[in-house]
Design a protein around this motif. Structure first.
Motif, PDB file in Angstrom:
ATOM      1  N   ASP A 144      20.972  61.474  42.751  1.00 49.77           N
ATOM      2  CA  ASP A 144      21.675  62.665  43.331  1.00 49.77           C
ATOM      3  C   ASP A 144      21.036  62.486  44.741  1.00 49.77           C
ATOM      4  O   ASP A 144      20.910  63.673  45.344  1.00 49.77           O
ATOM      5  CB  ASP A 144      21.279  63.895  42.641  1.00 49.77           C
ATOM      6  CG  ASP A 144      22.227  65.069  43.178  1.00 49.77           C
ATOM      7  OD1 ASP A 144      23.334  64.689  43.567  1.00 49.77           O
ATOM      8  OD2 ASP A 144      22.011  66.200  43.012  1.00 49.77           O
ATOM      9  N   GLY A 184      26.630  63.669  39.393  1.00 51.26           N
ATOM     10  CA  GLY A 184      26.264  63.521  40.631  1.00 51.26           C
ATOM     11  C   GLY A 184      27.190  64.202  41.702  1.00 51.26           C
ATOM     12  O   GLY A 184      28.259  65.067  41.388  1.00 51.26           O
ATOM     13  N   THR A 185      27.078  64.222  42.898  1.00 44.46           N
ATOM     14  CA  THR A 185      27.909  64.880  43.897  1.00 44.46           C
ATOM     15  C   THR A 185      29.050  63.745  44.491  1.00 44.46           C
ATOM     16  O   THR A 185      28.772  62.702  44.720  1.00 44.46           O
ATOM     17  CB  THR A 185      27.244  65.264  45.251  1.00 44.46           C
ATOM     18  OG1 THR A 185      26.208  66.128  44.834  1.00 44.46           O
ATOM     19  CG2 THR A 185      28.114  66.098  46.372  1.00 44.46           C
ATOM     20  N   SER A 207      24.181  55.462  47.768  1.00 47.61           N
ATOM     21  CA  SER A 207      23.968  56.882  48.230  1.00 47.61           C
ATOM     22  C   SER A 207      23.375  56.796  49.513  1.00 47.61           C
ATOM     23  O   SER A 207      23.800  57.465  50.719  1.00 47.61           O
ATOM     24  CB  SER A 207      23.388  57.806  47.338  1.00 47.61           C
ATOM     25  OG  SER A 207      24.025  57.823  45.979  1.00 47.61           O
TER      26      SER A 207
END
Length: 493
Positions: A144, A184-185, A207
Motif C-alpha cells: 500500500d 490496495g489503492t 507503486s
C-alpha cells in the motif's frame, strides 16, 4: 528476541500509561491520536484499531489481520520506517503506540515549494528505496505504498527524513507459497493485483514507479474517470510521458520510471536494481558528473503537484467511521443494527460490482487475445497434420516396395535352389556315363603293359574332356538362371 508470528498484546488499560490527546487522523476502522507516555514524557501516536467482535459483523478489523500488522511492525527497526513502541488490547480495540511522525505528508511538503530540482526529488525517492530495501530483505511487501503513507518525521529539518507508515496490508512473502489478493489503492496497485495473479515483492516496485511519476510531473499515470478505467489502464500499462508534464524532466528519470512500470514482474526493476540506477546513484555525489549535472539543471514546477495534492485530498471520503461508532455505538447496536447491516451490504455490493465490471473488461480483452492465439495454433496444427499425412503416405509406399523386393528375393532363392538340384543330378548322370565309358574302354583293349598305359591315358583324356564340358555347361546354365529373375521382376538397380 521475539519469535516472528507471535504478536504480543498487553491486556491493560492504555490510559493508565499514556495521556491521550487530540486526533491526528482517522481511517475506516481506526483513529490516530497524539499521546504522551506518563513515565517518560515522550510523545507518541496511539492508533486505535476497532476489532471485529463477531464473525457475522462487518464492522471492525479481524483479530488475525491486526495481529499480522503488529507482528510485522515488531520485526522492523529502520530509520525510514515508522517504529512500533508498544501494543495494548481491551474489549473493543487494539491500540498501537507508534513513533510520532509529525512532519505531514511528503507531497504536501513539496507542493508548498515554488520549484523542485530533480536532485531534491531523488533524495526523497532514495529514502523510500532504502526503507523498502529493508522490508524486502525480510521478505516483507508493504502492498500500500502511496503518497499518504510516505510521511516526514520533521519538516523543519534541512533534509527531512522519510517515514513509511501504515502496514495494515503488509504481508511476509513465503517462498513457494501461492499468494493472490485484490487489495490496495487502485491508483497505485500493480497489474498482478488487478489480474489476480501471483504476488510478491515486485508489487511495491510498481507503486514506487507511480509515486515517482507523480512527484516529477504532478500527474497520475493511470488515473481514469472511474475505478474501472483506472484498473483497465493499469492492466494495459497505458501511460505516456506527456510533454506538458515532463518538459523539464531528464531522460534518466524517465528511464528509471519505465524500469519500474514494467508489466512483467521478471523484467521490473528489483529494489537493488533501483538503488543502482544512475538516476539514484548520483544522489549526494559532490563531483559534477553528467547525471548529477543534468538533474541539478532541471527545475520542476510544483504547481501541478500542488493541484494533484489538493485534488487527491478532496476526493478522499471523510472517513470518521471509528469516531461515529464510538459516539453512537449503543444506539446503533440497539435500534439500527439491521439497517446498518443492509446499508453496508449494499455498499459492499456496489464496490464488488465495480470490481467485477473492471475484471470483466480485463477478462474480455484476454479472451480476445486467447481466441486469436487459438486460431493461429489451429492453423499451425492443420499444417502439421497435412505434412504428417504426406510422410505417412510415403512411408506406406516404401513399405510396399520393400515387400515387393522381399517377394522377388524369395523367388530368386527358390529358382536358385531348383537349378542347383538340377546341376547336382546332371553331375551324377555325367559321372555315371563317364564310369560307363571307362568300363567300355577297358573292355576294348587287351590286358598288358602298353595297353594298360594307353587305356589309362585315353581314359584320363576322355575324363578331362567330359569334366570341361560339364563345367562349361554348368556355368552357362547358372548364369542364365541368375540373370533371368532379375529381368522378370522388373526391378532396376
Amino acid at each position: 528476541m521475539r519469535t516472528p508470528g507471535m504478536a504480543v498484546f498487553k491486556q491493560e488499560n492504555v490510559e493508565d500509561f499514556y495521556e491521550i490527546g487530540e486526533a491526528l487522523g482517522s481511517g475506516q476502522f481506526a483513529i490516530v491520536k497524539r499521546c504522551i507516555e506518563k513515565s517518560t514524557g515522550n510523545k507518541y501516536a496511539a492508533k486505535f484499531i476497532k476489532k471485529r467482535l463477531t464473525r457475522a459483523s462487518r464492522r471492525g478489523v479481524k483479530k488475525e489481520e491486526i495481529a499480522r500488522e503488529v507482528d510485522i511492525l515488531q520485526q522492523l527497526q529502520h530509520p525510514n520506517i515508522v517504529a512500533l513502541h508498544d501494543v495494548y488490547e481491551n474489549r473493543t480495540d487494539v491500540v498501537l503506540i507508534l513513533e510520532l511522525v509529525s512532519g505531514g505528508e511528503l507531497f504536501d511538503f513539496l507542493a508548498q515549494k515554488e520549484s523542485l530540482s530533480e536532485e531534491e526529488a531523488t533524495q526523497f525517492i532514495k529514502q523510500v528505496l532504502d526503507g523498502v530495501q529493508y522490508l524486502h530483505s525480510k521478505k516483507i511487501t508493504h502492498f500500500d505504498l502511496k503518497p499518504e503513507n510516505i510521511m516526514l518525521l520533521d519538516r523543519d529539518a534541512t533534509l527531512p527524513r522519510i517515514k513509511i507508515i501504515d502496514f495494515g496490508l503488509a504481508h511476509k512473502i513465503q517462498d513457494g507459497a501461492d499468494f493472490k489478493n485484490i487489495f490496495g489503492t487502485p491508483e497505485f496497485v500493480a497489474p498482478e493485483i488487478v489480474n489476480y495473479e501471483q504476488l510478491g515483492l515486485e508489487a511495491d516496485m510498481w507503486s514506487i514507479g507511480v509515486i515517482t511519476y507523480i512527484l516529477l510531473s504532478g500527474a497520475s499515470p493511470f488515473l481514469g474517470d472511474t475505478k474501472q478505467e483506472t484498473l483497465a489502464n493499469i492492466s494495459a500499462v497505458n501511460y505516456e510521458f506527456d510533454e506538458e508534464f515532463f518538459s523539464s524532466t531528464s531522460e534518466l528519470a524517465k528511464n528509471f520510471i519505465r524500469g519500474l512500470l514494467e508489466k512483467e514482474t521478471r523484467k521490473r526493476l528489483t529494489i537493488q536494481d533501483a538503488l543502482n540506477h544512475p538516476w539514484i546513484k548520483s544522489c549526494g555525489h559532490t563531483e559534477e558528473d553528467s547525471a548529477a549535472s543534468e538533474k541539478k539543471a532541471k527545475q520542476l514546477k510544483t504547481k501541478l503537484l500542488k493541484e494533484y495534492t489538493i485534488q487527491s485530498h478532496s476526493s478522499m471520503s471523510q472517513n470518521n467511521t471509528y469516531a461515529n461508532f464510538e459516539r453512537f455505538a449503543h444506539v446503533v447496536e440497539d435500534i439500527g443494527l439491521m439497517e446498518t447491516g443492509l446499508s453496508e451490504v449494499a455498499e459492499a455490493y456496489r464496490t464488488l460490482q465495480g470490481d467485477i465490471e473492471a475484471l470483466l473488461s480485463i477478462y474480455n480483452d484476454k479472451e480476445a487475445w486467447y481466441k486469436e492465439e487459438r486460431e493461429t495454433a489451429k492453423k499451425q496444427l492443420s499444417q502439421a497434420c497435412h505434412k504428417f499425412r504426406k510422410v505417412e503416405a510415403t512411408r506406406k509406399l516404401v513399405q510396399e516396395d520393400m515387400k515387393a523386393v522381399d517377394v522377388c528375393l524369395e523367388s530368386i532363392g527358390k529358382r536358385y535352389n531348383h537349378r542347383q538340384g538340377q546341376l547336382d543330378a546332371l553331375r551324377q548322370e555325367l559321372n555315371s556315363e563317364l564310369q560307363w565309358l571307362q568300363d567300355l574302354m577297358g573292355s576294348l583293349h587287351p590286358e598288358g603293359t602298353n595297353s594298360s598305359i594307353h587305356n589309362r591315358s585315353l581314359s584320363t583324356h576322355v575324363k578331362k574332356a567330359l569334366e570341361d564340358l560339364l563345367h562349361l555347361t554348368c556355368e552357362g546354365e547358372v548364369c542364365s538362371e541368375a540373370e533371368q529373375p532379375l529381368t522378370e521382376s522388373g526391378i532396376n538397380y
